[in-house]
Motif scaffolding. Structure first.
Motif, PDB file in Angstrom:
ATOM      1  N   ASP A   1       5.796  71.134  75.883  1.00  0.00           N
ATOM      2  CA  ASP A   1       6.925  70.450  75.244  1.00  0.00           C
ATOM      3  C   ASP A   1       6.924  68.948  75.552  1.00  0.00           C
ATOM      4  OD1 ASP A   1       8.851  73.323  76.125  1.00  0.00           O
ATOM      5  OD2 ASP A   1       8.121  72.811  74.118  1.00  0.00           O
ATOM      6  N   THR A   2       6.027  68.499  76.398  1.00  0.00           N
ATOM      7  CA  THR A   2       5.941  67.073  76.726  1.00  0.00           C
ATOM      8  C   THR A   2       5.577  66.263  75.494  1.00  0.00           C
ATOM      9  OG1 THR A   2       5.328  67.493  79.034  1.00  0.00           O
ATOM     10  CG2 THR A   2       4.696  65.365  78.092  1.00  0.00           C
ATOM     11  N   ALA A   3       6.415  65.298  75.154  1.00  0.00           N
ATOM     12  CA  ALA A   3       6.217  64.490  73.942  1.00  0.00           C
ATOM     13  C   ALA A   3       7.310  63.434  73.862  1.00  0.00           C
ATOM     14  CB  ALA A   3       6.277  65.378  72.701  1.00  0.00           C
ATOM     15  N   ILE A   4       7.143  62.546  72.903  1.00  0.00           N
ATOM     16  CA  ILE A   4       8.246  61.665  72.516  1.00  0.00           C
ATOM     17  C   ILE A   4       9.019  62.405  71.431  1.00  0.00           C
ATOM     18  CG2 ILE A   4       8.918  59.454  71.541  1.00  0.00           C
ATOM     19  CD1 ILE A   4       6.304  58.301  72.648  1.00  0.00           C
ATOM     20  N   TYR A   5      10.325  62.479  71.599  1.00  0.00           N
ATOM     21  CA  TYR A   5      11.190  63.185  70.657  1.00  0.00           C
ATOM     22  C   TYR A   5      11.942  62.175  69.804  1.00  0.00           C
ATOM     23  CZ  TYR A   5      10.256  67.669  72.830  1.00  0.00           C
ATOM     24  OH  TYR A   5       9.642  68.810  73.277  1.00  0.00           O
ATOM     25  N   TYR A   6      11.924  62.436  68.500  1.00  0.00           N
ATOM     26  CA  TYR A   6      12.543  61.537  67.531  1.00  0.00           C
ATOM     27  C   TYR A   6      13.625  62.261  66.730  1.00  0.00           C
ATOM     28  CZ  TYR A   6       8.336  58.695  68.263  1.00  0.00           C
ATOM     29  OH  TYR A   6       7.314  57.947  68.801  1.00  0.00           O
ATOM     30  N   CYS A   7      14.694  61.559  66.508  1.00  0.00           N
ATOM     31  CA  CYS A   7      15.737  62.004  65.597  1.00  0.00           C
ATOM     32  C   CYS A   7      15.430  61.398  64.225  1.00  0.00           C
ATOM     33  CB  CYS A   7      17.074  61.494  66.136  1.00  0.00           C
ATOM     34  SG  CYS A   7      18.505  61.893  65.171  1.00  0.00           S
TER      35      CYS A   7
ATOM     36  N   ARG B   1       8.792  65.773  67.245  1.00  0.00           N
ATOM     37  CA  ARG B   1       8.186  65.299  68.485  1.00  0.00           C
ATOM     38  C   ARG B   1       6.718  64.965  68.255  1.00  0.00           C
ATOM     39  NH1 ARG B   1       8.175  71.007  71.970  1.00  0.00           N
ATOM     40  NH2 ARG B   1       6.506  72.054  70.802  1.00  0.00           N
ATOM     41  N   GLN B   2       6.219  64.090  69.102  1.00  0.00           N
ATOM     42  CA  GLN B   2       4.816  63.693  68.999  1.00  0.00           C
ATOM     43  C   GLN B   2       4.221  63.553  70.385  1.00  0.00           C
ATOM     44  OE1 GLN B   2       4.041  60.253  66.522  1.00  0.00           O
ATOM     45  NE2 GLN B   2       1.959  60.962  66.145  1.00  0.00           N
ATOM     46  N   ALA B   3       3.209  64.348  70.650  1.00  0.00           N
ATOM     47  CA  ALA B   3       2.476  64.269  71.909  1.00  0.00           C
ATOM     48  C   ALA B   3       1.263  63.362  71.719  1.00  0.00           C
ATOM     49  CB  ALA B   3       2.035  65.667  72.338  1.00  0.00           C
TER      50      ALA B   3
ATOM     51  N   PHE C   1       7.483  69.022  63.569  1.00  0.00           N
ATOM     52  CA  PHE C   1       8.871  69.383  63.344  1.00  0.00           C
ATOM     53  C   PHE C   1       9.364  70.283  64.475  1.00  0.00           C
ATOM     54  CE2 PHE C   1      12.697  70.438  61.235  1.00  0.00           C
ATOM     55  CZ  PHE C   1      12.883  71.806  61.369  1.00  0.00           C
ATOM     56  N   VAL C   2      10.550  69.977  64.985  1.00  0.00           N
ATOM     57  CA  VAL C   2      11.145  70.761  66.058  1.00  0.00           C
ATOM     58  C   VAL C   2      12.337  71.578  65.551  1.00  0.00           C
ATOM     59  CG1 VAL C   2      12.322  70.668  68.289  1.00  0.00           C
ATOM     60  CG2 VAL C   2      10.397  69.129  67.819  1.00  0.00           C
ATOM     61  N   ALA C   3      13.305  70.896  64.951  1.00  0.00           N
ATOM     62  CA  ALA C   3      14.519  71.576  64.508  1.00  0.00           C
ATOM     63  C   ALA C   3      15.232  70.721  63.482  1.00  0.00           C
ATOM     64  CB  ALA C   3      15.438  71.862  65.679  1.00  0.00           C
ATOM     65  N   GLY C   4      15.989  71.395  62.590  1.00  0.00           N
ATOM     66  CA  GLY C   4      16.809  70.700  61.617  1.00  0.00           C
ATOM     67  C   GLY C   4      18.156  71.392  61.506  1.00  0.00           C
ATOM     68  N   ILE C   5      19.106  70.699  60.903  1.00  0.00           N
ATOM     69  CA  ILE C   5      20.434  71.274  60.762  1.00  0.00           C
ATOM     70  C   ILE C   5      21.089  70.750  59.491  1.00  0.00           C
ATOM     71  CG2 ILE C   5      21.577  69.489  62.164  1.00  0.00           C
ATOM     72  CD1 ILE C   5      23.300  71.842  63.325  1.00  0.00           C
ATOM     73  N   SER C   6      21.811  71.620  58.814  1.00  0.00           N
ATOM     74  CA  SER C   6      22.467  71.254  57.565  1.00  0.00           C
ATOM     75  C   SER C   6      23.527  70.190  57.789  1.00  0.00           C
ATOM     76  CB  SER C   6      23.096  72.490  56.929  1.00  0.00           C
ATOM     77  OG  SER C   6      24.061  73.064  57.814  1.00  0.00           O
ATOM     78  N   TRP C   7      23.975  69.567  56.694  1.00  0.00           N
ATOM     79  CA  TRP C   7      24.937  68.479  56.796  1.00  0.00           C
ATOM     80  C   TRP C   7      26.235  68.912  57.471  1.00  0.00           C
ATOM     81  CZ3 TRP C   7      29.718  68.948  54.570  1.00  0.00           C
ATOM     82  CH2 TRP C   7      29.877  69.976  53.632  1.00  0.00           C
ATOM     83  N   ASN C   8      26.602  70.192  57.294  1.00  0.00           N
ATOM     84  CA  ASN C   8      27.865  70.675  57.854  1.00  0.00           C
ATOM     85  C   ASN C   8      27.669  71.410  59.187  1.00  0.00           C
ATOM     86  OD1 ASN C   8      26.628  72.979  56.972  1.00  0.00           O
ATOM     87  ND2 ASN C   8      28.177  73.511  55.453  1.00  0.00           N
ATOM     88  N   GLY C   9      26.451  71.448  59.677  1.00  0.00           N
ATOM     89  CA  GLY C   9      26.200  72.064  60.976  1.00  0.00           C
ATOM     90  C   GLY C   9      26.115  73.569  60.975  1.00  0.00           C
ATOM     91  N   ILE C  10      26.178  74.196  59.816  1.00  0.00           N
ATOM     92  CA  ILE C  10      26.224  75.655  59.745  1.00  0.00           C
ATOM     93  C   ILE C  10      24.831  76.279  59.766  1.00  0.00           C
ATOM     94  CG2 ILE C  10      26.850  77.603  58.242  1.00  0.00           C
ATOM     95  CD1 ILE C  10      29.286  76.004  57.367  1.00  0.00           C
TER      96      ILE C  10
END
Length: 125
Positions: free
Chosen positions: A90-96, A38-40, A47-56
């Motif tokens: 938490d106000t920001a533009i959120y990017y995937c 995210r970027q305010a 960085f907000v969150a990440g997840i492994s390729w298999n979601g575990i």
């Protein structure tokens, strides 16, 4: 390279919840670690969150731990960010985002080379 499109942003009051979605186009999506940043205004991309390729294996930035949950559905080529107990910070533009190569873990924006267009999240007090 992965093509990404975010959705689900909006205006919410403090304490409220939102769910962001990110749709990918490529079949190679399931091989990539995926992340949300995210970027305010006037601030660096965070960085907000990440997840492994298999979601575990999820991993989170300190400011959102215990409030946000990242998940993915590889069959649908989707990544989600459930945001609870939102506050004005938490106000920001959120990017995937997807990193430079498959199965590569990072929380540094410089190592992510595929980005969506972003979705605005605004939290009012």
């Amino acid at each position: 390279q992965v093509t990404l499109v975010e959705s689900g942003g909006g205006l919410v009051q403090e304490g409220g919840s939102l769910r962001l979605s990110c749709a990918a186009s490529e079949d190679t999506f399931s091989t990539y670690v995926m992340a949300w940043f995210r970027q305010a205004p006037g601030k660096e991309r965070e960085f907000v969150a990440g997840i492994s390729w298999n979601g575990i294996i999820p991993y989170y930035g300190d400011s959102v731990k215990d409030r946000f949950t990242i998940s993915r559905d590889n069959a649908k080529k989707m990544v989600y960010l459930q945001m609870n107990n939102l506050n004005v910070e938490d106000t920001a533009i959120y990017y995937c985002a997807a990193p430079v190569r498959p199965n590569f873990y990072s929380d540094s924006a410089s190592e992510f080379t595929s980005w969506g267009q972003g979705t605005q999240v605004t939290v009012s007090s």
